[in-house]
Write a protein that holds these residues in place. Structure first.
Motif, PDB file in Angstrom:
ATOM      1  N   VAL A 127     -38.176 -71.414  22.816  1.00 14.98           N
ATOM      2  CA  VAL A 127     -39.359 -71.076  22.030  1.00 14.98           C
ATOM      3  C   VAL A 127     -39.153 -71.586  20.614  1.00 14.98           C
ATOM      4  O   VAL A 127     -38.020 -71.676  20.123  1.00 14.98           O
ATOM      5  CB  VAL A 127     -39.624 -69.555  22.012  1.00 14.98           C
ATOM      6  N   ARG A 131     -45.046 -71.534  18.011  1.00 17.05           N
ATOM      7  CA  ARG A 131     -45.632 -70.490  18.857  1.00 17.05           C
ATOM      8  C   ARG A 131     -45.782 -70.938  20.314  1.00 17.05           C
ATOM      9  O   ARG A 131     -46.624 -70.408  21.043  1.00 17.05           O
ATOM     10  CB  ARG A 131     -46.984 -70.020  18.318  1.00 17.05           C
ATOM     11  N   LEU A 149     -48.308 -68.971  22.481  1.00 17.13           N
ATOM     12  CA  LEU A 149     -48.272 -67.541  22.175  1.00 17.13           C
ATOM     13  C   LEU A 149     -49.205 -67.221  21.008  1.00 17.13           C
ATOM     14  O   LEU A 149     -49.563 -68.099  20.214  1.00 17.13           O
ATOM     15  CB  LEU A 149     -46.837 -67.128  21.820  1.00 17.13           C
ATOM     16  N   PRO A 153     -42.636 -66.259  18.008  1.00 18.46           N
ATOM     17  CA  PRO A 153     -41.586 -65.753  18.890  1.00 18.46           C
ATOM     18  C   PRO A 153     -40.297 -65.499  18.119  1.00 18.46           C
ATOM     19  O   PRO A 153     -39.989 -66.197  17.147  1.00 18.46           O
ATOM     20  CB  PRO A 153     -41.400 -66.879  19.912  1.00 18.46           C
ATOM     21  N   LEU A 156     -35.864 -64.572  23.384  1.00 16.92           N
ATOM     22  CA  LEU A 156     -36.221 -65.100  24.695  1.00 16.92           C
ATOM     23  C   LEU A 156     -35.169 -64.718  25.721  1.00 16.92           C
ATOM     24  O   LEU A 156     -33.963 -64.773  25.443  1.00 16.92           O
ATOM     25  CB  LEU A 156     -36.336 -66.633  24.617  1.00 16.92           C
ATOM     26  N   VAL A 165     -40.480 -62.908  26.388  1.00  9.38           N
ATOM     27  CA  VAL A 165     -40.524 -63.379  25.014  1.00  9.38           C
ATOM     28  C   VAL A 165     -40.834 -62.211  24.087  1.00  9.38           C
ATOM     29  O   VAL A 165     -41.806 -61.459  24.316  1.00  9.38           O
ATOM     30  CB  VAL A 165     -41.577 -64.492  24.830  1.00  9.38           C
ATOM     31  N   ASP A 167     -41.768 -61.069  20.076  1.00  9.19           N
ATOM     32  CA  ASP A 167     -42.362 -61.730  18.913  1.00  9.19           C
ATOM     33  C   ASP A 167     -42.178 -60.912  17.640  1.00  9.19           C
ATOM     34  O   ASP A 167     -41.579 -59.835  17.655  1.00  9.19           O
ATOM     35  CB  ASP A 167     -43.837 -62.068  19.174  1.00  9.19           C
TER      36      ASP A 167
END
Length: 795
Positions: A127, A131, A149, A153, A156, A165, A167
């Motif tokens: 990631v 995003r 996303l 993020p 992961l 994931v 965030d």
């Protein structure tokens, strides 16, 4: 056939990019930033200079070395240990093939920093701050999956069909990458720091110290630690996990009971990173310099990797000896002819700068404001004097060894009598910020100082009340040096521009028209013809001192250049950079003669690029200090050979010392040329004139006869008794040289021989240059060529 051609092209291209140094240090000279333990008990150590070193975790002998293009942010091993994978600050994934460097490759899909990376079987997921979450197939070399996303993020985890994931809003997004089903949980409002899958349960760790446990998408437990979380790791048997908290506490939890199995709250150092070994009862931790094991059962620390990398801090060249200091308080003496470090003195005292006189008396300044004098041979402190209440960072001694000047954080410059350390003068008004560079001139009559106040001050030692400020520069000047034959000063600093100043008239003489990376050090050659500048991107530039035109640039690594010192012949010089390397260069040949790898315990390795090397490291310990780095090219072989001496200068050609450019005028028609050799010079040829020498030194005052010139240069060739030869061209320009026509008519032609006109006897023309049998002249704002017999130089 196509596949074979592709592989061949890859190999050919790879051969162009192999590492310059044929030996790689096992130790670091920059901060360790990360640890990654492999499935087969190797450990990868990452640092903030984009280096990756892989060690045997039991012996800490180095096995592999890789260099990434950008700053590493995250890393992971593939389960089969075939690949080591990093994600960097520019969005690149680098996949290093541990079986064969040639087959390493990059994955470029993200255009912002990689945040986290994980591997499942032959798939790597990552990631980035753009995003997006990606899955890339390492075997097929193709992108399998991409999903965008809503938020940034931060963590992961990848396993089977699912991507988990976390965030920056505290959300956990569960993605089935086979059918794009997405489910979101919100266990916290603060960023997710890490995600662990233990058995069938998912542990989500957030910045606020909360541990949220999920079974599928259902929250089944929440634990509040009460402390901000920095990093989380789990044991190889999945029975424990450990949390490194932001306050440096390290706590190990039992997964089944969630009780604390170990709590360390008063660690004597700041923990930079942690990693679990293949043994459930042992972790590795690093303080950024060394590596320790921690026993999970009793919390005992044991140092297992003592970092012996040592950075040289200052260097100078005296006759055939190179003298340096390093960050481990060592003073080393290198024999520049044999490539051996003859002596290493450990002072056992931290100092910031030093000077070593001809009697082996060491003068140092330290962070406590002290000036200390040591007798190196007898290991005695001779004298100590408190100069300042602040750190002293610079010291210089006048060439006649009568004066010492020191300065540092209190903005003052102190001038002392060298024999008794009496303070003659304190310059308290010269600078408004820390002192950066202090230099006496060649004649011991002037003192120049640069500070972090964008000023350079100059003091006449015959009148200590006379203080001149060269200029209020736009940027800080980090280094200054004096001409060896005049009172001119060269300056360089943050702006990356060189300037030469007349210190008497406080006026600029010349300024370079090229801006480089910020300049850390400037050094004027002993013959005054060249200025070297060392920059913070690892480049050394050679400039003509007359007009600061660029001659050449040299670079061996990306480590910033710290210091440079010339040999007396103005051909060889030594440099140190922000690593544990010292290098001897041949400026004339534009190459490194030898490299010295130094260590804090006095061990060293010196080597030439042909594979010859000298070391005082026992054969059974070499991998603990260095490994050999072979070229990637299939067509290049390298024979490593341990020798008694490197013969650095024995087989080198003679050295020609002269200006590189010469202005010919009526008052200046002769060039001073001297030639030296470590053996015997057989002859010197200047254009078509031959001088038989049969000595190791000759000084020739060569008078230029313009009638004998064939172009705007003279060529010097020197040959020694071993058959080594060297050639040098001196560019000649003409200033205010007037020629008179001595024939009744003198044809003027253009460069192609076309007739432009005719001038008569007695007419005067200005000489511009020489081309073959003609003079290039200027007459009434027009230029052309007239054959030499038609003109006479009466001056």
């Amino acid at each position: 056939m196509k596949k074979f051609l592709f592989i061949l092209i890859v190999l050919l291209l790879s051969s162009l990019f192999f590492t310059n140094d044929i030996f790689i240090s096992s130790y670091f000279t920059s901060n360790i930033t990360g640890l990654e333990f492999s499935p087969d008990s190797s450990i990868a150590i990452l640092n903030n200079k984009n280096d990756i070193r892989i060690f045997d975790s039991k012996t800490f002998e180095m096995q592999k070395h890789f260099k990434t293009e950008n700053n590493n942010v995250v890393s992971v091993w593939s389960p089969d240990r075939k690949f080591f994978i990093t994600g960097d600050s520019e969005g690149k994934i680098e996949v290093f093939n541990l079986e064969n460097d040639i087959f390493s490759f990059d994955v470029n899909y993200a255009d912002e920093s990689i945040v986290d990376v994980d591997v499942f079987e032959n798939l790597v997921a990552f990631v980035s701050l753009n995003r997006d979450v990606y899955i890339y197939n390492l075997t097929k070399r193709k992108l399998n999956f991409k999903y965008s996303l809503e938020n940034l993020p931060t963590a992961l985890h990848f396993e089977n069909d699912y991507l988990y994931v976390g965030d920056n809003k505290g959300n956990l997004i569960t993605i089935n990458h086979t059918n794009y089903d997405v489910y979101k949980n919100s266990p916290s409002t603060t960023p997710v720091k890490d995600i662990l899958k233990i058995e069938n349960e998912l542990f989500v760790f957030t910045l606020d110290g909360k541990i949220s446990v999920f079974n599928g998408t259902r929250l089944i437990n929440t634990i509040l630690t009460g402390n901000s979380i920095n990093k989380v790791i789990k044991s190889p048997d999945n029975d424990y996990f450990a949390i490194l908290f932001s306050n440096n506490d390290l706590v190990v939890y039992n997964v089944s009971t969630m009780f604390k199995s170990l709590e360390l709250t008063e660690t004597s150092f700041k923990i930079v990173d942690i990693v679990w070994t293949n043994d459930w009862g042992k972790m590795f931790v690093t303080d950024g310099t060394d590596i320790y094991t921690i026993s999970i059962t009793n919390g005992i620390f044991r140092k297992v990797f003592e970092n012996k990398g040592s950075i040289p801090k200052k260097v100078f060249w005296r006759e055939d000896k190179i003298i340096y200091s390093d960050s481990s308080s060592n003073i080393g003496i290198i024999n520049a002819s044999t490539g051996r470090i003859e002596k290493i003195y450990n002072i056992n005292y931290k100092f910031n700068d030093f000077y070593l006189d001809y009697d082996n008396i060491l003068y140092t300044v330290d962070s406590n404001g002290m000036l200390k004098v040591f007798d190196l041979e007898n290991n005695n402190l001779v004298l100590s004097k408190n100069i300042s209440g602040s750190s002293l960072t610079n010291i210089d001694v006048s060439k006649n060894e009568k004066y010492i000047a020191v300065g540092g954080w209190d903005n003052n410059v102190y001038l002392l009598q060298k024999d008794n350390l009496n303070i003659l003068k304190t310059f308290s008004d010269a600078h408004r910020n820390w002192i950066k560079s202090i230099e006496f001139n060649e004649f011991s009559t002037m003192l120049a100082v640069s500070g972090l106040d964008k000023n350079v001050s100059v003091t006449n030692l015959n009148n200590l009340e006379q203080l001149n400020v060269l200029n209020n520069f736009n940027y800080n000047i980090w280094s200054i040096d004096w001409s060896k034959r005049s009172n001119n000063i060269v300056t360089g600093g943050f702006e990356g521009v060189l300037e030469i100043w007349d210190s008497v008239f406080n006026s600029i003489v010349v300024r370079s028209n090229i801006s480089t990376a910020p300049i850390n050090v400037v050094r004027w050659s002993p013959d005054d013809s060249i200025v070297l500048s060392g920059t913070n991107d690892g480049t050394i530039y050679s400039w003509e001192s007359e007009d600061l035109s660029l001659n050449s640039s040299l670079k061996r690594s990306d480590n910033e250049i710290i210091d440079i010192a010339w040999n007396d012949n103005s051909r060889f010089f030594t440099s140190i950079d922000d690593s544990n390397f010292i290098r001897i260069w041949d400026l004339q040949e534009g190459k490194v003669l030898s490299s010295f790898m130094i260590f804090s315990d006095g061990r060293y390795l010196s080597f030439k690029d042909n594979g010859d090397y000298i070391t005082n490291i026992p054969d059974n310990e070499t991998e603990k200090y260095y490994i050999r780095k072979s070229p990637l090219s299939l067509f290049e072989t390298l024979n490593y050979k341990k020798v008694d001496r490197l013969t650095l200068q024995e087989n080198n050609p003679p050295v020609i010392n002269s200006v590189n450019k010469f202005i010919y005028d009526k008052n200046n028609k002769g060039i001073n040329i001297n030639v030296t050799d470590n053996k015997e010079i057989m002859n010197v040829r200047i254009n078509n004139e031959i001088y038989n020498i049969n000595e190791n030194f000759v000084n020739i005052n060569y008078n230029i006869d313009i009638e004998k010139l064939e172009d705007n240069s003279i060529t010097i060739v020197a040959i020694d008794d071993a058959g080594n030869s060297v050639k040098k061209d001196i560019e000649i320009s003409f200033e205010n040289i007037i020629l008179t026509v001595i024939s009744n008519q003198a044809p003027i032609r253009d460069e192609k021989g076309k007739l432009l006109g005719v001038i008569s006897r007695g007419i005067k023309v200005q000489l511009i240059g020489v081309k073959g049998d003609s003079y290039h002249i200027k007459y009434k704002d027009k230029t052309g060529y007239i054959q030499k017999p038609f003109l006479y130089n009466a001056e």
